[in-house]
Design a protein around this motif. Structure first.
Motif, mmCIF file in Angstrom:
data_model
loop_
_atom_site.group_PDB
_atom_site.id
_atom_site.type_symbol
_atom_site.label_atom_id
_atom_site.label_comp_id
_atom_site.label_asym_id
_atom_site.label_seq_id
_atom_site.Cartn_x
_atom_site.Cartn_y
_atom_site.Cartn_z
ATOM 1 N N ASP A 1 0.850 -1.190 0.000
ATOM 2 C CA ASP A 1 0.000 0.000 0.000
ATOM 3 C C ASP A 1 0.884 1.238 0.000
ATOM 4 N N VAL A 2 0.841 2.013 -1.052
ATOM 5 C CA VAL A 2 1.745 3.160 -1.183
ATOM 6 C C VAL A 2 1.393 4.302 -0.233
ATOM 7 N N THR A 3 0.199 4.265 0.378
ATOM 8 C CA THR A 3 -0.179 5.349 1.283
ATOM 9 C C THR A 3 0.539 5.252 2.631
ATOM 10 N N GLY A 4 1.090 4.081 2.950
ATOM 11 C CA GLY A 4 1.814 3.937 4.207
ATOM 12 C C GLY A 4 3.169 4.625 4.143
ATOM 13 N N ALA B 1 6.210 4.557 1.355
ATOM 14 C CA ALA B 1 6.370 5.787 0.578
ATOM 15 C C ALA B 1 7.813 6.270 0.569
ATOM 16 N N TYR B 2 8.489 6.153 1.717
ATOM 17 C CA TYR B 2 9.866 6.653 1.781
ATOM 18 C C TYR B 2 10.857 5.690 1.122
ATOM 19 N N ILE B 3 10.573 4.401 1.151
ATOM 20 C CA ILE B 3 11.393 3.473 0.376
ATOM 21 C C ILE B 3 11.187 3.745 -1.111
ATOM 22 N N ALA B 4 9.919 4.003 -1.488
ATOM 23 C CA ALA B 4 9.606 4.308 -2.889
ATOM 24 C C ALA B 4 10.374 5.532 -3.365
ATOM 25 N N VAL C 1 12.668 2.647 16.649
ATOM 26 C CA VAL C 1 13.812 2.052 15.963
ATOM 27 C C VAL C 1 13.903 2.660 14.571
ATOM 28 N N HIS C 2 15.052 3.208 14.254
ATOM 29 C CA HIS C 2 15.242 3.849 12.955
ATOM 30 C C HIS C 2 15.538 2.819 11.869
ATOM 31 N N VAL C 3 14.763 2.894 10.789
ATOM 32 C CA VAL C 3 14.991 2.084 9.594
ATOM 33 C C VAL C 3 15.411 3.026 8.461
ATOM 34 N N PRO C 4 16.502 2.743 7.749
ATOM 35 C CA PRO C 4 16.963 3.639 6.676
ATOM 36 C C PRO C 4 16.138 3.459 5.400
ATOM 37 N N HIS C 5 14.921 3.988 5.407
ATOM 38 C CA HIS C 5 13.971 3.739 4.317
ATOM 39 C C HIS C 5 14.518 4.080 2.936
ATOM 40 N N GLU C 6 14.922 5.331 2.751
ATOM 41 C CA GLU C 6 15.362 5.756 1.416
ATOM 42 C C GLU C 6 16.606 5.004 0.977
ATOM 43 N N GLN C 7 17.506 4.727 1.912
ATOM 44 C CA GLN C 7 18.707 3.970 1.562
ATOM 45 C C GLN C 7 18.344 2.564 1.104
ATOM 46 N N LEU C 8 17.326 1.972 1.718
ATOM 47 C CA LEU C 8 16.854 0.656 1.278
ATOM 48 C C LEU C 8 16.449 0.695 -0.193
ATOM 49 N N GLY C 9 15.670 1.719 -0.552
ATOM 50 C CA GLY C 9 15.227 1.848 -1.936
ATOM 51 C C GLY C 9 16.377 2.042 -2.895
#
Length: 354
Positions: free
Chosen positions: A77-80, A84-87, A307-315
């Motif tokens: 779901d892109v609204t989450g 969205a930040y990984i996207a 807990v910090h997850v590196p969203h954009e770096q994952l993408g």
């Protein structure tokens, strides 16, 4: 200008070759862009294409085995905010690499996920990136392994972003973050502060992301010598309303809990809402922590320890891994670290305060 095609038909590679005075294979090499062609020859071919108004037949290119310069990004779901930040990371890296990013949603339906992956294989996407946890189901794993092999055979790559490997011999790339370590660190933080009755709220049974966070939660209790009350691991969805309803139920049934570890920050938002309605102060009466560190976590009242997850770096890493694999890189797996971010929503239990 010479006419090489008549009757209104579209010009072909042979027409372009004749117009440029080169062979058809030379034109194909120029179109593919991955074979050495003399600059003067390339210029002649490009000029002939322009003069004939030649348009590349994408279907024919697909039949020839070429992939398109498209990165498919598949999410629940892109609204989450998590997705969205990984996207955003995927889109930014794809654009910097000269690729088009195509977003596909599955709404939590495994069958739709399979259908999307198959469609992207047919469209010859250069990479298909699946984001979020996978279900612990033998049939699901077998079918996804089949698609990974089919994509690999067609020259594409399946990238598992935030989910585990499909097993030995399956040609899928993996970009993970340390769920177990992040959950362990957060649980240890609460235990070290003196909490002994911690509710883990929002476990999605069978989802790899949730299972890994529960593993870290259990391990921290074991290594700190604290008995874990299994009845305080409450199943639920990674959604605000789930956190809200589960918290109301918890408050009605238990009086001994001093801290709530929400499975995600979205769950934590629901937790905070329920506590506020019941007049339970955070962190004076109840500590609350989350997981993901989505941007809104810092804006909540009180600001959420998480807990910090590196969203954009994952993408970005997912795109890099796929494209470098196409260039012959041997690396098939990347694991990114997580860490706790201490804010205002957690404190020692009241009985330990002076």
């Amino acid at each position: 200008m010479r006419e090489t095609s008549g009757g209104g038909r579209r010009p072909t590679v042979k027409d372009v070759a004749a117009h440029a005075g080169v062979s058809a294979p030379t034109v194909s090499r120029v179109l593919a862009g991955n074979y050495p062609v003399a600059p003067a020859t390339r210029a002649k071919v490009l000029r002939a294409m322009k003069e004939l108004d030649y348009v590349v037949n994408a279907h024919a290119r697909g039949l020839a085995g070429a992939t398109t310069k498209t990165i498919a990004f598949v999410v629940d779901d892109v609204t989450g905010p998590f997705y969205a930040y990984i996207a955003r990371g995927v889109e930014q890296q794809a654009a910097s690499e000269g690729r088009l990013c195509l977003l596909c949603t599955t709404h939590g339906d495994p069958e739709r996920e399979f259908a999307v992956v198959e469609l992207m294989r047919e469209q010859r996407a250069e990479a298909v990136i699946l984001v979020g946890g996978a279900w612990d189901n033998e049939v699901y794993t077998e079918r996804m392994a089949y698609f990974a092999k089919a994509l690999d055979k067609s020259g594409s790559h399946l990238v598992l972003c935030g989910r585990p490997s499909l097993g030995e011999g399956v040609p899928a790339l993996v970009v993970q973050y340390d769920n177990v370590g992040g959950s362990y660190a957060m649980t240890a933080h609460l235990l070290s502060a003196g909490h002994r009755k911690i509710c883990y709220l929002g476990r999605e049974v069978g989802l790899s992301t949730s299972d890994e966070r529960i593993e870290g939660f259990r391990r921290a209790h074991t290594e700190h010598g604290v008995d874990l009350d299994e009845s305080l691991i409450l199943p639920g969805r990674f959604q605000i309303d789930s956190g809200y309803e589960l918290t109301k139920r918890l408050l009605a049934e238990r009086q001994d809990v001093t801290a709530i570890f929400a499975g995600t920050d979205m769950v934590a938002i629901g937790v905070l809402k329920a506590l506020r309605e019941k007049g339970v102060r955070v962190p004076e009466d109840m500590s609350v922590v989350g997981f993901d560190d989505i941007p809104i976590a810092a804006e909540l009242t009180p600001a959420l320890t998480t807990v910090h997850v590196p969203h954009e770096q994952l993408g970005r890493e997912a795109v890099r891994l796929a494209l470098r694999k196409s260039e012959g890189s041997a690396n098939d797996r990347v694991v990114l670290g997580t860490h706790i971010v201490v804010r205002d929503s957690a404190a020692p239990p009241r009985r330990q305060r002076s």
